[in-house]
Design a protein around this motif. Structure first.
Motif, PDB file in Angstrom:
ATOM      1  N   PHE A   1     -15.082  14.883   6.070  1.00  0.00           N
ATOM      2  CA  PHE A   1     -14.140  14.052   5.319  1.00  0.00           C
ATOM      3  C   PHE A   1     -14.589  12.603   5.314  1.00  0.00           C
ATOM      4  N   ARG A   2     -13.987  11.856   4.407  1.00  0.00           N
ATOM      5  CA  ARG A   2     -14.247  10.423   4.293  1.00  0.00           C
ATOM      6  C   ARG A   2     -12.929   9.669   4.282  1.00  0.00           C
ATOM      7  N   LEU A   3     -12.981   8.413   4.680  1.00  0.00           N
ATOM      8  CA  LEU A   3     -11.828   7.524   4.596  1.00  0.00           C
ATOM      9  C   LEU A   3     -12.045   6.609   3.396  1.00  0.00           C
ATOM     10  N   GLU A   4     -11.228   6.767   2.373  1.00  0.00           N
ATOM     11  CA  GLU A   4     -11.406   6.012   1.146  1.00  0.00           C
ATOM     12  C   GLU A   4     -10.209   5.096   0.907  1.00  0.00           C
ATOM     13  N   PRO A   5     -10.451   3.854   0.474  1.00  0.00           N
ATOM     14  CA  PRO A   5      -9.336   2.943   0.166  1.00  0.00           C
ATOM     15  C   PRO A   5      -8.510   3.464  -0.993  1.00  0.00           C
ATOM     16  N   LEU A   6      -7.248   3.061  -1.039  1.00  0.00           N
ATOM     17  CA  LEU A   6      -6.373   3.504  -2.117  1.00  0.00           C
ATOM     18  C   LEU A   6      -6.809   2.917  -3.448  1.00  0.00           C
ATOM     19  N   ALA A   7      -6.737   3.741  -4.481  1.00  0.00           N
ATOM     20  CA  ALA A   7      -7.005   3.248  -5.828  1.00  0.00           C
ATOM     21  C   ALA A   7      -5.829   2.403  -6.307  1.00  0.00           C
ATOM     22  N   ASN A   8      -6.064   1.630  -7.353  1.00  0.00           N
ATOM     23  CA  ASN A   8      -5.013   0.739  -7.857  1.00  0.00           C
ATOM     24  C   ASN A   8      -3.766   1.505  -8.267  1.00  0.00           C
ATOM     25  N   VAL A   9      -3.954   2.658  -8.910  1.00  0.00           N
ATOM     26  CA  VAL A   9      -2.792   3.419  -9.362  1.00  0.00           C
ATOM     27  C   VAL A   9      -1.995   3.939  -8.172  1.00  0.00           C
ATOM     28  N   GLU A  10      -2.688   4.299  -7.090  1.00  0.00           N
ATOM     29  CA  GLU A  10      -1.996   4.762  -5.890  1.00  0.00           C
ATOM     30  C   GLU A  10      -1.245   3.616  -5.220  1.00  0.00           C
ATOM     31  N   THR A  11      -1.845   2.448  -5.214  1.00  0.00           N
ATOM     32  CA  THR A  11      -1.164   1.282  -4.640  1.00  0.00           C
ATOM     33  C   THR A  11       0.077   0.937  -5.447  1.00  0.00           C
ATOM     34  N   ASN A  12      -0.012   1.018  -6.773  1.00  0.00           N
ATOM     35  CA  ASN A  12       1.151   0.726  -7.614  1.00  0.00           C
ATOM     36  C   ASN A  12       2.279   1.716  -7.373  1.00  0.00           C
ATOM     37  N   ASP A  13       1.938   2.996  -7.193  1.00  0.00           N
ATOM     38  CA  ASP A  13       2.959   3.998  -6.893  1.00  0.00           C
ATOM     39  C   ASP A  13       3.598   3.735  -5.539  1.00  0.00           C
ATOM     40  N   LEU A  14       2.771   3.358  -4.566  1.00  0.00           N
ATOM     41  CA  LEU A  14       3.277   3.074  -3.231  1.00  0.00           C
ATOM     42  C   LEU A  14       4.254   1.908  -3.233  1.00  0.00           C
ATOM     43  N   ARG A  15       4.059   0.963  -4.129  1.00  0.00           N
ATOM     44  CA  ARG A  15       4.918  -0.239  -4.177  1.00  0.00           C
ATOM     45  C   ARG A  15       6.370   0.118  -4.446  1.00  0.00           C
ATOM     46  N   GLN A  16       6.606   1.277  -5.052  1.00  0.00           N
ATOM     47  CA  GLN A  16       7.971   1.675  -5.397  1.00  0.00           C
ATOM     48  C   GLN A  16       8.692   2.368  -4.249  1.00  0.00           C
ATOM     49  N   HIS A  17       7.993   2.669  -3.154  1.00  0.00           N
ATOM     50  CA  HIS A  17       8.615   3.414  -2.056  1.00  0.00           C
ATOM     51  C   HIS A  17       9.648   2.538  -1.332  1.00  0.00           C
ATOM     52  N   PRO A  18      10.806   3.091  -0.977  1.00  0.00           N
ATOM     53  CA  PRO A  18      11.848   2.296  -0.298  1.00  0.00           C
ATOM     54  C   PRO A  18      11.372   1.645   0.992  1.00  0.00           C
ATOM     55  N   ALA A  19      10.392   2.242   1.676  1.00  0.00           N
ATOM     56  CA  ALA A  19       9.939   1.685   2.952  1.00  0.00           C
ATOM     57  C   ALA A  19       9.228   0.347   2.782  1.00  0.00           C
ATOM     58  N   VAL A  20       8.723   0.055   1.574  1.00  0.00           N
ATOM     59  CA  VAL A  20       8.012  -1.204   1.348  1.00  0.00           C
ATOM     60  C   VAL A  20       8.640  -2.007   0.207  1.00  0.00           C
ATOM     61  N   ALA A  21       9.733  -1.511  -0.366  1.00  0.00           N
ATOM     62  CA  ALA A  21      10.319  -2.168  -1.542  1.00  0.00           C
ATOM     63  C   ALA A  21      10.803  -3.575  -1.243  1.00  0.00           C
ATOM     64  N   ASP A  22      11.204  -3.842  -0.007  1.00  0.00           N
ATOM     65  CA  ASP A  22      11.737  -5.158   0.346  1.00  0.00           C
ATOM     66  C   ASP A  22      10.658  -6.157   0.721  1.00  0.00           C
ATOM     67  N   LEU A  23       9.406  -5.731   0.789  1.00  0.00           N
ATOM     68  CA  LEU A  23       8.327  -6.653   1.126  1.00  0.00           C
ATOM     69  C   LEU A  23       8.050  -7.600  -0.042  1.00  0.00           C
ATOM     70  N   SER A  24       7.664  -8.818   0.275  1.00  0.00           N
ATOM     71  CA  SER A  24       7.219  -9.728  -0.773  1.00  0.00           C
ATOM     72  C   SER A  24       5.892  -9.228  -1.320  1.00  0.00           C
ATOM     73  N   ASN A  25       5.524  -9.690  -2.507  1.00  0.00           N
ATOM     74  CA  ASN A  25       4.253  -9.287  -3.097  1.00  0.00           C
ATOM     75  C   ASN A  25       3.077  -9.670  -2.207  1.00  0.00           C
ATOM     76  N   GLU A  26       3.199 -10.822  -1.556  1.00  0.00           N
ATOM     77  CA  GLU A  26       2.126 -11.277  -0.671  1.00  0.00           C
ATOM     78  C   GLU A  26       1.990 -10.364   0.539  1.00  0.00           C
ATOM     79  N   ASP A  27       3.138  -9.993   1.143  1.00  0.00           N
ATOM     80  CA  ASP A  27       3.092  -9.107   2.314  1.00  0.00           C
ATOM     81  C   ASP A  27       2.603  -7.715   1.928  1.00  0.00           C
ATOM     82  N   PHE A  28       3.029  -7.226   0.769  1.00  0.00           N
ATOM     83  CA  PHE A  28       2.591  -5.897   0.358  1.00  0.00           C
ATOM     84  C   PHE A  28       1.095  -5.891   0.067  1.00  0.00           C
TER      85      PHE A  28
END
Length: 498
Positions: free
Chosen positions: A269-296
């Motif tokens: 296996f490999r450890l690969e960074p998240l793609a932009n589309v995956e990061t955008n989807d993650l931004r909608q998760h309630p666990a990180v929704a309250d973070l500022s854009n800078e913190d996220f």
């Protein structure tokens, strides 16, 4: 009595359990149980051939090689009902997981990485021990080894049995009770109750361990930090290390397998960074929704996910550095030498190069690593007009491509039907192009040249030969620059681009 004193007292009782009690105080007798009264049962698997139910599995690695990240990938698969380790099987319904992260912080490490793997956080729980005092006052404490019996009692009446219990790492978990993990008796006082818990509940229990940084004699399992009892007490132990021929890849290899049905191949296996589309989807998760854009942005920059490739025959001793040196040199160097000679005169489709390399005993990762190294000597990967990858030395305009197998077969039949080179001849059955339809499954993409524009379509050599036969019997079409039909399109590999 301190937690450590409780553990030592339990260990002393177990050690002295064979001593006969004073007959003045109690009586005892021997009972013989016939094996005919014990029913056989098969091994049940959480992941077929990788993670069994009803026993303890140990995974060990040096820090930073992805043992925790890979375990969280497994947790994500369990909680979402997906197959784990890049395998194909029926995982059953989504399950619940108990997770004890004894070192990593949940807010800054555990939760973000679980989200990156797509885990369902509602199915993951961190177990605590509640001390009920006078006045019904409850004090929450981290779970310790001396709380395992309480956990077992709780699970007996739980509405749903968890699928898996993960302890990461087991040394820190043991340390909460003052356990000296260099002493076998104290280690067994931790692992044995976990084994009993696994057997009674049918859960998969996974414990994470570190490897010693110093040298160790004997097999790779001796590198696992702490007492040898960690390895002796578990049924299955894995080691994670860098791939011997590809420093960007990681390998999960069995170091001990005292269980029937284990997959002896190693998971790559490999450890690969998240793609932009995956990061955008993650931004909608309630666990990180309250973070500022800078913190996220700061959080997501450090996230990665696990991507599995094809299994390979890499041993745990190879990963731990205990393998005996090979007289013929490193495997990658030998693969480079073979590939250089293989491409000396002709260019070949990449899927055929990988197949030829595996027939020589090289793994897919090794072949791809050799191709990368040979780029400095002029190796070029390029698609033909029908979206098939080819590899050759020097600019493609000067390549001499390997003969078309259909044209060779047609020429041989017309010149000498009984010739030894005829496709019906036994000698031809061992050639590179005498491939069955099942054998022509594409094993990988071409890394930097990866293109998914074909929509995931693939074609077999059998289909290719039929097309070529029809083409040679029909009037020649206008020249378009397309010499050969596509064998396999990119995007078919299990592990993605190299």
């Amino acid at each position: 009595m301190t937690p450590r004193e409780k553990i030592r007292e339990a260990a002393a009782k177990a050690k002295n359990s064979t001593k006969l009690p004073d007959r003045a105080d109690s009586a005892s007798e021997i009972e013989l149980v016939s094996l005919s009264t014990i029913k056989a049962r098969p091994v049940k698997w959480a992941v077929p051939g990788r993670v069994p139910r009803g026993c303890v599995t140990l995974i060990a690695a040096y820090g930073g090689l992805g043992k925790s990240t890979m375990t969280r990938s497994y947790i994500a698969a369990v909680t979402t009902g997906r197959p784990a380790f890049g395998l194909t099987y029926d995982p059953g319904p989504a399950g619940n997981v108990l997770m004890i992260a004894a070192e990593d912080d949940y807010e800054t490490a555990v939760i973000p990485h679980l989200l990156a793997e797509g885990a369902d956080l509602s199915r993951i729980a961190q177990p605590f021990h509640l001390q009920i005092e006078k006045g019904n006052r409850r004090t929450r404490a981290h779970l310790r080894p001396d709380h395992i019996a309480d956990l077992r009692d709780y699970l007996r009446s739980a509405p749903a049995m968890p699928h898996t219990l993960v302890i990461d790492p087991v040394a820190s978990f043991s340390g909460r009770a003052g356990i000296n993990d260099a002493k076998a008796t104290e280690v067994r006082s931790v692992i044995d109750p976990l084994s009993d818990l696994a057997i009674e509940t049918g859960m998969a229990v996974i414990v994470i361990a570190h490897l010693n940084k110093g040298s160790a004699n004997g097999p790779a399992a001796n590198r696992i930090a702490g007492s040898r009892a960690y390895v002796d007490a578990v049924r299955l132990a894995y080691i994670i290390g860098e791939h011997p021929d590809d420093p960007d890849a990681r390998v999960l290899a069995p170091a001990k397998a005292n269980i029937v049905g284990i997959n002896r191949q190693s998971a790559v296996f490999r450890l690969e960074p998240l793609a932009n589309v995956e990061t955008n989807d993650l931004r909608q998760h309630p666990a990180v929704a309250d973070l500022s854009n800078e913190d996220f942005a700061e959080l997501s920059t450090n996230l990665s996910r696990v991507v599995f490739a094809e299994d390979e025959a890499v041993s745990a001793n190879d990963l731990a550095g205990d393998a005996k040196p090979k007289a013929e040199g490193k495997k990658l160097d030998r693969c480079i030498e073979w590939l250089r000679e293989h491409l000396k005169e002709l260019a070949y489709p990449s899927v055929e190069i990988e197949r030829a390399g595996t027939q020589q005993g090289f793994g897919i990762c090794t072949i791809r690593a050799a191709k990368k190294r040979l780029k400095d000597e002029g190796l070029v990967n390029e698609k033909d007009g029908l979206e098939k990858w080819w590899s050759g030395m020097g600019p493609s305009a000067f390549w001499k491509r390997r003969p078309d197998p259909a044209e060779d077969a047609s020429s041989s039949r017309s010149s000498s039907p009984s010739s030894p080179s005829s496709p019906s001849s036994p000698s031809a059955s061992s050639s590179l192009f005498s491939l069955s339809e099942d054998d022509e499954e594409d094993k990988g993409n071409e890394g930097d040249e990866h293109d998914e524009g074909d929509g995931g379509k693939s074609r077999s050599v059998t289909g290719h030969l039929k097309d070529e036969k029809a083409r040679t019997s029909a009037p020649p079409p206008p020249k378009t620059g397309r010499r050969y039909g596509a064998v396999n399109g990119p995007g078919q590999a299990k592990g993605g681009a190299a």
